[in-house]
Design an enzyme around this catalytic site. Structure first.
Site, short mmCIF file in Angstrom:
data_model
loop_
_atom_site.label_atom_id
_atom_site.label_comp_id
_atom_site.label_asym_id
_atom_site.label_seq_id
_atom_site.Cartn_x
_atom_site.Cartn_y
_atom_site.Cartn_z
N ARG A 1 41.09 49.29 44.76
CA ARG A 1 40.58 50.57 44.28
C ARG A 1 40.50 51.59 45.41
O ARG A 1 40.73 52.79 45.19
CB ARG A 1 39.21 50.37 43.62
CG ARG A 1 39.29 49.63 42.28
CD ARG A 1 37.95 49.57 41.58
NE ARG A 1 37.03 48.65 42.24
CZ ARG A 1 36.97 47.35 42.00
NH1 ARG A 1 37.82 46.81 41.13
NH2 ARG A 1 36.09 46.58 42.61
N HIS B 1 44.59 35.58 40.35
CA HIS B 1 44.31 34.39 39.55
C HIS B 1 45.16 33.20 40.00
O HIS B 1 44.71 32.05 39.96
CB HIS B 1 44.55 34.67 38.07
CG HIS B 1 43.56 35.61 37.46
ND1 HIS B 1 42.21 35.55 37.73
CD2 HIS B 1 43.73 36.64 36.56
CE1 HIS B 1 41.58 36.48 37.04
NE2 HIS B 1 42.47 37.17 36.34
N ASP C 1 43.50 31.80 43.02
CA ASP C 1 42.26 31.13 42.62
C ASP C 1 42.54 29.74 42.06
O ASP C 1 41.80 28.79 42.33
CB ASP C 1 41.52 31.96 41.57
CG ASP C 1 40.87 33.20 42.16
OD1 ASP C 1 40.68 33.25 43.39
OD2 ASP C 1 40.55 34.13 41.39
#
Length: 380
Positions: free
Chosen positions: A105, A119, A122
């Protein structure tokens, strides 16, 4: 597939249009957020978010592999420093994983590819964290509990994304990933200070070994989280038509790919004439853990592209080889076949590690172009 791409044009289009949706907050997250906000401010703007993610993952993997190197049977005595290093490595991974979205961001470089990459890392980290914790607890002396703890961790992580596939929102609960990682760090620290013999101590009142306390605590946390996940999947229903998933498919079907992996894991382990799991527990769990990571990522891709999830995945070829080898009375050495099962898929695209220009908010077309380029170069 004819053009060498893994995803179809329709899937790529849906992936480029995907919007990240998450809700809920774990117990420890509010206390860690000030530190994470401070930490991200120390990161230069030219550092790509995916670089933070992969750097943390590499540190986590290397620190865990050092423990496995010294204790491949998950019961050998290990010096204090590998566990101290693993605790630090997991803390670094947790911190970098927590700020990669904040960095995206800050640099206006948020994209669906970044979420997919996050992901993916992870899912691989989950394999090493769970395995490292069981080695620290000396569970190689209780191989059934070691198998249970690792499979439970895999299934719990998978269910989190299963309910996301159903509801369209990744939900965080009071006992979640952050709490699990902190628990593993404490296990590493206690092992580093007191040695692995600490977990073999007998508790006088409960008549249990010390190692069983973290095991039972993890089971409690698992039950709490599964109850929440299953409540979404089976009670609330999906956001698709007639209560289906985001892809309009059955909410029950995602259970079968994971059930196939778990079934193969148990079948090979307990039907092995050479006791391949008991003799090489870390290698065995690592091999099948990578398969779980791959299957979990197929579920993540199915969610983000709003597409149907396939039952078969190429990563199941390795476990299938072990089953076939057992069927033919282990004509090949099971240890050698087990090594063949180890494969790690490449999730990295050409835009993952660099920010090619001044930070600017990517357009829909530019995001899709990045996804196309990444996929054609071997991205998951």
């Amino acid at each position: 597939m004819r053009s060498g791409r893994i995803l179809s044009e329709q899937q790529l289009k849906r992936l480029s249009e995907h919007k990240y949706s998450a809700g809920g907050q774990s117990l420890l997250e509010p206390f860690l957020q000030p530190f994470w906000r401070w930490l991200v401010e120390q990161i230069p703007l030219w550092v790509a978010p995916n670089l933070l993610t992969i750097a943390g993952l590499v540190v986590n993997i290397v620190s865990t592999l050092i423990i496995i190197y010294y204790s491949p049977d998950a019961k050998s005595e290990v010096s204090w420093w590998p566990f101290a290093g693993a605790a630090l490595g997991l803390f670094i991974y947790q911190s970098l994983d927590a700020i990669d979205g904040k960095q995206a961001r800050r640099t206006n470089s948020s994209s669906s590819l970044g979420e997919l990459f996050d992901h993916g890392c992870d899912s691989v980290s989950m394999v090493f964290v769970t395995l490292g914790a069981t080695v620290a607890l000396n569970l190689g002396k209780e191989t059934n509990w070691m198998m249970f703890e690792n499979l439970m961790g895999y299934f719990l992580f998978y269910c989190a994304h299963w309910q996301t596939y159903v509801s369209g929102t990744l939900r965080f609960y009071k006992l979640d990933v952050t709490e699990g990682q902190m628990s593993v760090m404490l296990i590493y620290i206690f092992t580093a200070i007191f040695g692995s013999g600490f977990w073999e101590m007998q508790l006088p009142v409960l008549c249990l070994k010390m190692k069983m306390l973290p095991v039972y605590f993890s089971i409690f946390g698992c039950i709490v989280q599964l109850r929440s996940n299953f409540g979404v999947i089976f009670m609330e229903g999906g956001v698709g038509k007639n209560g289906s998933t985001v892809a309009g498919t059955s909410t029950i079907f995602p259970l079968f790919p994971m059930a196939a992996v778990i079934g193969l894991t148990l079948m090979v382990a307990y039907k092995s004439p050479s006791s391949v799991y008991e003799n090489h527990p870390c290698l065995y769990i690592l091999a099948f853990g990578i398969v779980v990571a791959k299957v979990t990522n197929r579920l993540v891709v199915a969610h983000m592209t709003k597409s149907e999830m396939d039952l078969w995945d190429s990563s199941l070829f390795g476990p299938a080889l072990l089953v076939i080898n057992q069927y033919f009375d282990c004509c090949c050495n099971e240890y050698l076949v087990l090594w063949l099962c180890l494969e790690i898929c490449d999730f990295l695209g050409i835009y993952c590690f660099v920010i090619t220009s001044k930070p600017s908010r990517p357009t829909k077309n530019s995001t899709r172009n990045n996804l196309l380029s990444s996929t054609s170069n071997g991205s998951q």
